[in-house]
Scaffold this motif. Structure first.
Motif, PDB file in Angstrom:
ATOM      1  N   SER A   1       1.826   2.945   2.836  1.00 60.07           N
ATOM      2  CA  SER A   1       1.462   2.039   1.747  1.00 60.07           C
ATOM      3  C   SER A   1       1.429   0.593   2.228  1.00 60.07           C
ATOM      4  O   SER A   1       0.564  -0.194   1.816  1.00 60.07           O
ATOM      5  CB  SER A   1       2.434   2.187   0.594  1.00 60.07           C
ATOM      6  OG  SER A   1       3.765   1.975   1.041  1.00 60.07           O
ATOM      7  N   GLY A   2       2.370   0.227   3.097  1.00 58.55           N
ATOM      8  CA  GLY A   2       2.370  -1.130   3.632  1.00 58.55           C
ATOM      9  C   GLY A   2       1.105  -1.427   4.411  1.00 58.55           C
ATOM     10  O   GLY A   2       0.522  -2.512   4.286  1.00 58.55           O
TER      11      GLY A   2
ATOM     12  N   LEU B   1      -2.128  -1.472   1.780  1.00 61.35           N
ATOM     13  CA  LEU B   1      -2.199  -2.679   0.958  1.00 61.35           C
ATOM     14  C   LEU B   1      -2.291  -3.938   1.809  1.00 61.35           C
ATOM     15  O   LEU B   1      -3.055  -4.854   1.491  1.00 61.35           O
ATOM     16  CB  LEU B   1      -0.986  -2.749   0.031  1.00 61.35           C
ATOM     17  CG  LEU B   1      -0.990  -1.764  -1.141  1.00 61.35           C
ATOM     18  CD1 LEU B   1       0.290  -1.870  -1.950  1.00 61.35           C
ATOM     19  CD2 LEU B   1      -2.196  -2.002  -2.044  1.00 61.35           C
TER      20      LEU B   1
ATOM     21  N   ILE C   1       6.064  -4.774   1.389  1.00 61.42           N
ATOM     22  CA  ILE C   1       5.461  -3.715   0.570  1.00 61.42           C
ATOM     23  C   ILE C   1       6.031  -2.361   0.967  1.00 61.42           C
ATOM     24  O   ILE C   1       6.368  -1.529   0.110  1.00 61.42           O
ATOM     25  CB  ILE C   1       3.925  -3.725   0.733  1.00 61.42           C
ATOM     26  CG1 ILE C   1       3.327  -4.954   0.058  1.00 61.42           C
ATOM     27  CG2 ILE C   1       3.311  -2.452   0.137  1.00 61.42           C
ATOM     28  CD1 ILE C   1       1.844  -5.140   0.310  1.00 61.42           C
TER      29      ILE C   1
ATOM     30  N   GLY D   1      -1.084  -1.534  -7.121  1.00 60.36           N
ATOM     31  CA  GLY D   1      -0.721  -2.712  -6.332  1.00 60.36           C
ATOM     32  C   GLY D   1      -1.923  -3.543  -5.950  1.00 60.36           C
ATOM     33  O   GLY D   1      -1.890  -4.779  -6.024  1.00 60.36           O
TER      34      GLY D   1
END
Length: 268
Positions: free
Chosen positions: A75-76, A79, A101, A159
């Motif tokens: 996810s880091g 995003l 994140i 996000g």
């Protein structure tokens, strides 16, 4: 591209790179893969690859061992890379965003593990008591999808959808000297990640091979593939898979193998 469509596509990317839960370990959930897919989706493949590679170096020593779960690099990466591309920036923006994140999503993953996953485990136990193994398989697949949906797809989609303007305003308010410092840190973090990976390898028995590879690349200018194959051959010899003629090999019991007596050999 429409913001909503982009958010949905990024959620699908999060699903794709988490397919390890269904097909086994395939290294899809690595930043260099996730960054490349994000670059493809957002129409800037080069930035996606370069940003993913930079984040990969920062997370190169990040592995889940036992009950210890590292920050969620998937996810880091998604995003961080998506925000960087949308702002026409690069790794100097993606890396500082990816790390916090990843830590926040880790909290969500832990909550899913504690609150939601036990219900699936209980249902699987009941099916096991009844001998209904097909139901166990279905429960496992559904549990894996629910886990990815809640801990990855939803945080990534929401996000990016709600965070793009917020991140943009925050970055616009950051002074130039701070952004310059972040650019410098972008070069330091990959080196730090590589150092964490090398730390357990550099002991008295293995450091000689690290230095050998360094000399071959830096001074003899050998390509990396040639050094990699050389390391493979050395590993095969030292582990006993290859027995060069005349080489003394240690057996698993610690006894020496038979040594060739060259004086008794007959040569034409």
């Amino acid at each position: 591209m429409n913001l909503l469509i982009t958010s949905i596509l990024l959620s699908i990317v999060a699903l794709i790179v988490n397919l390890d839960y269904f097909i086994g370990s395939s290294m899809l959930a690595r930043p260099v893969v996730a960054g490349t897919l994000v670059g493809f989706v957002m129409g800037d493949l080069q930035t996606g690859i370069m940003t993913g590679a930079a984040i990969e170096l920062a997370f190169i020593g990040s592995f889940s061992i036992g009950a210890a779960i590292p920050p969620d690099m998937v996810s880091g990466t998604i995003l961080g890379t998506a925000f960087a591309i949308s702002m026409h920036a690069g790794a100097e923006v993606a890396l500082p965003l990816a790390l916090p994140i990843a830590t926040l999503v880790l909290i969500v993953k832990n909550l899913v593990h504690v609150v939601i996953m036990p219900a699936f485990a209980t249902a699987a136990d009941r099916s096991a008591e009844k001998g209904n193994y097909k139901t166990i398989m279905v429960i496992s697949i559904v549990a894996g999808f629910v886990y990815i949906l809640i801990s990855q797809m939803i945080p990534v989609g929401l996000g990016f959808y709600f965070g793009a303007d917020v991140i943009q305003s925050i970055l616009n308010s950051i002074p130039k000297f701070v952004m310059d410092g972040l650019s410098i840190a972008t070069g330091v973090l990959p080196a730090f990640g590589l150092a964490l990976l090398l730390k357990p390898l550099l002991d008295k028995k293995s450091i000689i091979f690290f230095l050998l590879g360094f000399v071959l690349v830096v001074y003899l200018k050998l390509p990396l593939m040639a050094v990699a194959f050389l390391g493979l051959f050395i590993a095969l010899v030292l582990t006993g898979y290859v027995h060069p003629e005349g080489l003394m090999m240690q057996s698993s019991s610690g006894q020496r193998g038979e040594e060739i007596d060259y004086e008794s050999e007959e040569f034409e």
